[in-house]
Design an enzyme around this catalytic site. Sequence first.
Site, PDB file in Angstrom:
ATOM      1  N   HIS A   1       5.909  34.532  -2.403  1.00  0.00           N
ATOM      2  CA  HIS A   1       6.028  33.095  -2.467  1.00  0.00           C
ATOM      3  C   HIS A   1       6.583  32.571  -1.210  1.00  0.00           C
ATOM      4  CE1 HIS A   1       5.212  33.101  -6.728  1.00  0.00           C
ATOM      5  NE2 HIS A   1       5.047  31.845  -6.611  1.00  0.00           N
TER       6      HIS A   1
ATOM      7  N   HIS B   1       2.344  -5.992   6.187  1.00  0.00           N
ATOM      8  CA  HIS B   1       1.534  -4.908   6.596  1.00  0.00           C
ATOM      9  C   HIS B   1       1.263  -4.412   7.940  1.00  0.00           C
ATOM     10  CE1 HIS B   1      -1.377  -2.019   4.990  1.00  0.00           C
ATOM     11  NE2 HIS B   1      -2.447  -2.950   5.635  1.00  0.00           N
TER      12      HIS B   1
ATOM     13  N   ASP C   1       4.084  20.834  -8.981  1.00  0.00           N
ATOM     14  CA  ASP C   1       5.456  20.687  -9.632  1.00  0.00           C
ATOM     15  C   ASP C   1       6.440  20.585  -9.073  1.00  0.00           C
ATOM     16  OD1 ASP C   1       5.780  24.193 -10.562  1.00  0.00           O
ATOM     17  OD2 ASP C   1       5.458  23.101  -8.753  1.00  0.00           O
TER      18      ASP C   1
ATOM     19  N   ASN D   1       0.690  -1.114  -0.070  1.00  0.00           N
ATOM     20  CA  ASN D   1      -0.006  -0.073   0.160  1.00  0.00           C
ATOM     21  C   ASN D   1       0.905   1.249   0.107  1.00  0.00           C
ATOM     22  OD1 ASN D   1       0.310  -0.787   2.736  1.00  0.00           O
ATOM     23  ND2 ASN D   1      -0.575   0.993   3.498  1.00  0.00           N
ATOM     24  N   HIS D   2       2.154   1.254   0.402  1.00  0.00           N
ATOM     25  CA  HIS D   2       2.964   2.127   0.342  1.00  0.00           C
ATOM     26  C   HIS D   2       3.556   2.791  -1.199  1.00  0.00           C
ATOM     27  CE1 HIS D   2       3.106   4.024   4.243  1.00  0.00           C
ATOM     28  NE2 HIS D   2       2.557   2.953   4.690  1.00  0.00           N
TER      29      HIS D   2
ATOM     30  N   ASP E   1       1.428  22.121  -4.282  1.00  0.00           N
ATOM     31  CA  ASP E   1       2.799  22.180  -5.406  1.00  0.00           C
ATOM     32  C   ASP E   1       3.047  21.193  -6.228  1.00  0.00           C
ATOM     33  OD1 ASP E   1       6.346  22.049  -4.367  1.00  0.00           O
ATOM     34  OD2 ASP E   1       5.211  23.344  -5.811  1.00  0.00           O
TER      35      ASP E   1
END
Lengths: 162, 737
Positions: free
Chosen positions: B711, B488, B667, B240-241, B665
């Site tokens: 920013h 798991h 990108d 799952n990771h 974010d």
Amino acid sequence: MADDRDRDEIAVAEFHKKIKEAFEVFDHESNNTVDVREVGTIIRSLGCCPSEGELHDLIAEVEEEEPTGYIRFEKFLPVMTEVLLERRYRPIPEDILLRAFEVLDPAKRGFLSKDELIKYMTEEGEPFSQEEMEEMLSAAIDPESNSVLYKDYITMMVIDEN
Amino acid sequence: MGSGTSTQHHFAFQNAEKAFRAAALIQRWYRRYVARLEMRRRCTWSIFQSIEYAGQQDQVKLHNFFSYLVDHFTPSSHNERDFLNRMFTEEQPPQASEMQNSGDYESIEVPDSYTGPRLAFPLLPDHATALVEAFRRKQRLHARYVLNLLHEARKHLVQLPNINRVSTCYSEEITVCGDLHGQLDDLIFIFYKNGLPSPERAYVFNGDFVDRGKDSVEILMVLFAFMLVYPKEFHLNRGNHEDHIVNLRYGFTKEVMHKYKIHGKKILKLLQDVFCWLPLATLVDEKVLILHGGVSDRTDLELLAKLDRHKIVSTMRYKTRKENKKQAEEKGNANQTGSAGRPSPWFLPQSRSLPSSPLRPSTHKTHRAGRSSSVPCGVPLDPKELSRRVRHSVDLELERCRQQAGFPAIKEKEEPSSSESEVDSDAEEPPQPTPEEWRQVVDILWSDPMAQEGCRANTVRGGGCYFGPNVTEQLLQKYNLQFLIRSHECKPEGYEFCHSRKVLTIFSASNYYEVGSNRGAYVKLGPDLTPHIMQFQANKATHTLTMRQRISRVEESALRALREKLFAHSSDILVEFKKHDKDETGLITLSDWAAAVESVLHLGLPWRMLRPQLVSSLTDNKLAYKSWLENLAKEKLSQQNIQSSLLETLYRNRSNLETIFRIIDSDHSGSISLDEFRHTWKLFSSHMNIDITDDCICDLARSIDFNKDGHIDINEFLEAFRLVEQSCSGADVSDCP
């Protein structure tokens, strides 16, 4: 009089919660039962200090008529509540413990050799299993002298508890 | 003379008796000591597990939270709508053409000064071994080789079936390893102890190679290298990771960007694709099924073998198709009739206890009783459309709660498999998984075994289910299997059998929570398929510690984590305390303390057992709660510029915030605009009972924008936050940065 009863009720209610909590830690299947082999741990972590013999008697009280290997909470709770109310199996005070070590060290050297400790713990009283002995040695033995400086040992263990 | 010897005997007897009794006393005392240690160990374990799973649950809730927000938060401006839409922009599985670009490594130059390992393809066994050695010496693989290796790995994985079949007649023994979670030391130890992979020594790695530990990149490189070198003997299952969305939160994304500042984005993009090409399961001799999480009562191996696993980019987000839009429309019309008096969705703070309250059965027969929380996200970004999908997901969630409350499942309508026929003309969009396919995969990647019979939703993780011994038995019989191997879940001994030894959990990340917390293990299977377990603990330091010391270390770590959680919920806890102190004495009983704390944190911990470690001073057997809370804060708070409740909230949600920031974010540039920050915070706080004014948020944003360019560098923000939480305890405000 009424106050006393109230206080007792409150005490009992609080005991019930404590017992339930400790029990649940070992109730792996979430079905209000624990493995009989874990009952000792539960009882001891609730503040009691029974001997192995006393523990066996207690287990007999809470076991099913036909032992299943599991202890049910419904049977455990009332018995344990009584134990707590009666303050049975009180823990051992530090000074008594020290005197016990001194009995084993009649020459008053202040220590027990590793062999002596092993002999006493595995042959006297309610003997340790090999595992128990190894575990005790790992923490108790001072590697330089290969012996147990019991006064220091007791102090260390007691601090740990708190 | 007679009396002499008898006196001697008498003394001897007395002495012997005294010695006997002294020994018995010491033993009695010692056994109690050990029992208390054992109890502490169990409690410590509970703390770690409950916090870990609560974190996983959080992530699922986060996604649902956003979708609910989309429904109820009216964007007041064009900007805000765009912003929201961007959060739900579907991340397409990369197209083939895109892949060419991402995998474009040839243009990357490796400078002569580079002293790390160099790879040439096709890889030879020596290269793989050299790679392990290089990593052991803490070298780093150049981005060009990383991309090259991932590219080759992908080419190989694409050819593999969903369920890999392995036979013990080729390689005599097969070693199965569980979760590694970025702990390279454990992998190296396993290869050292058990031997490197070879045609005679097959390996299966059962998922969760990445996240949490610090060397996830290196682990992947080694695993993929051996996979290329020994394609028939070296097998990987997806966990799952192995999921780019989970990675956002649990550290892998961060690790990649940190180690590969220039090419990290490319690497992540390629990884996103590689992960979805990982096989879902491995079958040994048609008898032993190996998969990461578990199974459910609906697990269908034939379906799993047939589906296109590449379609399932992430198990965190269920993507709907355009054809669902039509269905949603139909449901939307049906919905008009029955929406009155519907209880609010479970993930809102005030309705946390929803699952246990009886719900009125829905009249909507068309609902699909999904077991996992799913967030439908679609390409069309029309707000009305979006809110219809959100309502759909909310309905799914309600249905799940109904099931949990014991109401019979509403019969499901089979999802029309008209997927192909519904392809829109403008769809360069790759085909999507059907809800059933998605659920099948989620089940095998997220489920956990339980002791009780049956199968129910895995509320702790927020995905997959809990499956009982009867479910295991049913599956084994249906497919003629002997037993299951899964991972798991972390286990103190590194492994655990359950369901009458029909299910084996194997976990290979030792010291997972903390040094000394647990062993790792791996299992070997020979032709007789009898499992042989090997345990290890890859930290020499722990060997020299006594049991007492090991437990203390782990315990301290757990308690610290717990105190952090308590601090993060201080305001709520104070409210609860006050409820128990109507007379305003400032004191409460320990019993009330335990009840109050549990009602806020919902961790199900044995608070009375833990009390001595969390509460030190008592007046007359009662706790002065205000000063207790203040003490918690002193450990965490320092700077007072930010309102303390804001700090508390930021702190409580810091891993969520980071995740959100990383999602925004998109990108991966590492910075977001002030506006985006404000929007994020506004969205977040509008549902979190926070009285923070817009001005305050703006001030905060501006103060963080150190270079005033409009920013915010994500790293700077988090760094600033870390500085704020550090030191400065008791110091004057003006002293703090």
